[in-house]
Structure formats: C-alpha cells, structure tokens
Design an enzyme around this catalytic site. Structure first.
Site, short mmCIF file in Angstrom:
data_model
loop_
_atom_site.label_atom_id
_atom_site.label_comp_id
_atom_site.label_asym_id
_atom_site.label_seq_id
_atom_site.Cartn_x
_atom_site.Cartn_y
_atom_site.Cartn_z
N GLY A 137 0.83 -1.21 0.00
CA GLY A 137 0.00 0.00 0.00
C GLY A 137 0.86 1.25 0.00
O GLY A 137 0.58 2.21 -0.75
N ASP A 139 5.46 -10.24 6.25
CA ASP A 139 4.80 -11.27 5.45
C ASP A 139 5.63 -11.85 4.30
O ASP A 139 5.30 -12.89 3.75
CB ASP A 139 3.49 -10.73 4.86
CG ASP A 139 2.46 -10.47 5.93
OD1 ASP A 139 2.47 -11.22 6.93
OD2 ASP A 139 1.66 -9.53 5.79
N ALA A 151 6.83 -28.75 12.76
CA ALA A 151 5.38 -28.93 12.91
C ALA A 151 4.90 -30.18 12.15
O ALA A 151 5.48 -30.56 11.14
CB ALA A 151 4.65 -27.70 12.37
N HIS A 157 0.14 -10.34 17.67
CA HIS A 157 1.07 -9.25 17.34
C HIS A 157 2.48 -9.43 17.86
O HIS A 157 3.37 -8.69 17.44
CB HIS A 157 0.49 -7.92 17.81
CG HIS A 157 -0.54 -7.39 16.86
ND1 HIS A 157 -1.84 -7.82 16.88
CD2 HIS A 157 -0.44 -6.52 15.84
CE1 HIS A 157 -2.51 -7.22 15.92
NE2 HIS A 157 -1.67 -6.43 15.27
P1 ATP Z 1 1.37 -3.67 5.40
O1 ATP Z 1 2.05 -4.69 4.54
O2 ATP Z 1 1.84 -3.70 6.78
O3 ATP Z 1 -0.12 -3.67 5.29
P2 ATP Z 1 1.25 -1.41 3.68
O4 ATP Z 1 2.22 -0.38 3.26
O5 ATP Z 1 0.72 -2.30 2.59
O6 ATP Z 1 1.89 -2.24 4.85
P3 ATP Z 1 -1.29 -0.01 3.86
O7 ATP Z 1 -2.12 0.34 5.03
O8 ATP Z 1 -1.92 -0.81 2.77
O9 ATP Z 1 0.02 -0.72 4.43
O10 ATP Z 1 -0.74 1.35 3.21
C1 ATP Z 1 -0.08 2.30 3.99
C2 ATP Z 1 -0.53 3.68 3.58
O11 ATP Z 1 -0.17 3.91 2.22
C3 ATP Z 1 -2.03 3.90 3.63
O12 ATP Z 1 -2.50 4.21 4.92
C4 ATP Z 1 -2.19 5.08 2.69
O13 ATP Z 1 -1.82 6.27 3.32
C5 ATP Z 1 -1.15 4.75 1.62
N1 ATP Z 1 -1.80 4.05 0.49
C6 ATP Z 1 -2.12 2.74 0.40
N2 ATP Z 1 -2.73 2.46 -0.77
C7 ATP Z 1 -2.81 3.63 -1.43
C8 ATP Z 1 -3.34 4.02 -2.69
N3 ATP Z 1 -3.92 3.14 -3.52
N4 ATP Z 1 -3.25 5.33 -3.04
C9 ATP Z 1 -2.66 6.22 -2.23
N5 ATP Z 1 -2.14 5.92 -1.03
C10 ATP Z 1 -2.21 4.65 -0.63
#
Ligand code: ATP
Length: 328
Positions: free
Chosen positions: A108, A132, A191, A258
């Site tokens: 994300g 992960d 396991a 966690h």
């Molecule tokens: P994890 O693997 O721990 O979930 P992550 O980086 O995938 O980490 P997310 O919560 O999916 O975690 O994304 C982190 C932040 O990135 C979001 O809170 C948001 O601010 C930003 N973000 C995620 N997806 C988008 C998107 N499609 N467009 C813009 N910003 C995004």
C-alpha cells in the site's frame, strides 16, 4: 535527470516490522556520509501531510539498530489516498526543501508513493518492510526473518507443554494471504502439519495425518495454521472439529498475534536493512526513482515499484515437499 538532490526524507508507513529502525539508521547515516541532509517524516503519510518533520543527523539514530518498531512511528492515512491529501503532502515537502523520499513499508505504501510520483514527478524509492515476505522483487522483506524466528521460539516453548501432556496444539500465525511465515516457521519448528492460504489440503488429510502421527508413537503434535488458511475453519473451529472426530486427542489453541511483529531484529534483518538503506540513498543520487530495493541471490537489486505492487510472491513448492517428507 532530476534536479540536484540535497535533502532526502525518510518515512515508515503501514504495519511496522522489525528492521525498520535499522533501515532508518542506514538511510540517515548514508545521507550523512554523502553530505546530504536527511529529514525524518513522522507517522507515515499522515505526518507528510501535516508537515511533521525533523532533521536527522548521524547521531540522532544512535542505538536504534537493535530496536523493534519504528522511531518515526507509522500510520495508516486515508487522506493520502485522495488527490487533495497528496497535494497537501507535496506542499509540505516543497516547503521543507525535501527533494526526494525513501518510504519503508508494504504494498500500500508503495502504491501511494507511485501515485505521488506520477502526479508530481517526485523521486521516490521504496524499501520493503513487512513481516509477510509477500513483495515481488525481493527474496526477503525486512522483518520476515525476525518474525519466523519469533514464531519458532514460541513453538519450541509450546512444544514443551504439548509433549509433557500428550497434547495437540493448533498454533495460529500471521498470514492472511500468504503462508510464508507458517511454512518456514513450521518446517523450522518441526510442525506435524502446516495449513496455508496457498493450498487446501482438506480436513480429511488433516485427520489422516494426525491419526498417523498418533499411530507412529508421537506423544505431541503441533499444527501451524496461517490466518488465511483454506480449510474454511479458524483455529478454534479446527479444535472442535478434531476433538469431535479424533477424541484421542486433547487439543489446545494458541494464537500468537502481534508478538510476531515485535522484538529486536535478527542479525539478518539488521544487515539487510543496512544494505537496503545505502542502496536506496545511492539510487536516489544516481537520479533513479519509482524503484524498490530488494535482495536476490545475496545481491541488492532494484525493481520498478509498479511491478513490486502487482502480485504476491509464490509459495516455495520445494519447501512444501520438504515439510511433507519431514512429517513422515
Ligand atoms: P502492510 O504490509 O503492513 O499492510 P502497507 O504499506 O501495505 O503495509 P497499507 O495500510 O496498505 O500498508 O498502506 C499504507 C498507507 O499507504 C495507507 O495508509 C495510505 O496512506 C497509503 N496508500 C495505500 N494504498 C494507497 C493508494 N492506492 N493510493 C494512495 N495511497 C495509498
């Protein structure tokens, strides 16, 4: 090529993972080494939007290489998903004189960085920080090694109780979409069965395997269950199911939760974080952008963010086979 880079921002975003601090330290120290300013962006994209910045020098990251979590804090930020939110973030970065940023996070976080770059042509480099291990372009993500060691340590302890009381334990580990933690920690901890999202072995096979295990004289059994396993039952339902069909077993459940995300990073994660931080800053100074730093065959590699966010990594079929053989 982009204009001269004199100030780099660094942030941690999404879920925290062990090794993030070591990566922050590496980015900051590499900047100091190369005589570039470095600014910490607090609370992920939320802090970017609010201008929550702090200059970081080499000494401000003393004694953090061994710490879990992230000194910069992390956040999920819905505002950054909007055009207005990203515009505010851009205004803050320009105001602070930041020319590029390194984002340590997961899928994300990389999606957000990519979008931001498309809109503002702002140089960004990603470092994969998630327990992960599900990001294309790196054989290992930061925190994965620590997490599997934490799980193995926990299972070793659970096994002491399991074998003292002839019990069967279902141990739930993290992994909604991918089973890397379950499979690796499961093999490492010996396991008897490992249930992962990538394959549905079926409940019959689980019962058969437990029957065989009992018949072969094993006094205790550990079954690792990834959160997203495909049996259609959670660990508590699995316990009920097995108790109903195999009353010979005294079943217990342990959900690790966690604790898998916390703790001091392993040496592997610290070294990986240090290497990734150097590569990230050097890449920015070489005029590169929209890339994620990763490790493949022990070498640092760069993968387009657009590719890194596309899909999950495949489960290791060879390791599944090894696991099957080991449970004989
Ligand atoms: P994890 O693997 O721990 O979930 P992550 O980086 O995938 O980490 P997310 O919560 O999916 O975690 O994304 C982190 C932040 O990135 C979001 O809170 C948001 O601010 C930003 N973000 C995620 N997806 C988008 C998107 N499609 N467009 C813009 N910003 C995004």
């Amino acid at each position: 090529m982009a204009s001269k880079i004199t100030k780099i921002g660094v942030l941690t975003s999404g879920g925290d993972s062990p090794g993030m601090n070591a990566a922050i330290r590496s980015v900051v120290r590499t900047c100091a080494y190369l005589k570039i300013e470095c600014v910490g962006v607090y609370r992920g994209y939320q802090g970017m939007i609010e201008g929550d910045f702090k200059a970081l020098d080499a000494r401000s990251v003393n004694n953090i290489i061994n710490k879990g979590g992230t000194i910069l804090k992390s956040a999920r930020c819905d505002d950054f998903r909007t055009k207005e939110g990203r515009e505010k973030a851009h205004t803050q970065l320009i105001k602070e004189g930041i020319d590029a940023f390194v984002v340590i996070g997961g899928n994300g976080s990389f999606k957000g960085a990519l979008l931001f770059n498309e809109e503002y042509d702002f140089p960004v480099i990603g470092i994969p920080g998630t327990i992960d291990n599900d990001i294309l372009g790196s054989s290992y993500t930061l925190g994965f090694d620590t997490a599997i060691n934490t799980v193995v340590d926990a299972i070793d302890k659970i096994r002491d109780t399991a074998s003292s009381h002839n019990r069967l334990f279902f141990v739930e580990v993290m992994g909604r979409d991918v089973g890397h933690i379950a499979l690796n920690a499961g093999v490492g901890a010996g396991a008897e069965e490992i249930l992962i999202p990538e394959q549905n072995l079926g409940l019959e096979r689980l019962l058969d395997s437990l029957k065989r295990s009992k018949a072969s004289g094993k006094s205790s059994s550990i079954v690792i269950v990834a959160e997203g396993d495909k049996t259609g039952k959670n660990v508590f339902e699995l316990k009920e199911y097995v108790e109903e069909h195999l009353p010979i077993y005294d079943v217990r459940v342990s959900v690790l939760g966690h604790m898998q995300r916390g703790g001091s990073p392993t040496c592997f994660d610290r070294v990986l974080a240090s290497r990734m931080g150097v590569k990230a800053v050097e890449s920015i100074l070489e005029g590169k952008s929209n890339l994620m730093v990763g490790i493949k065959d022990t070498k640092m590699v760069l993968t387009p963010l657009a590719e890194a966010i596309k899909a999950h990594t495949d489960i290791d079929e060879e390791l599944i086979r090894v696991s099957d053989i080991m449970t004989t």
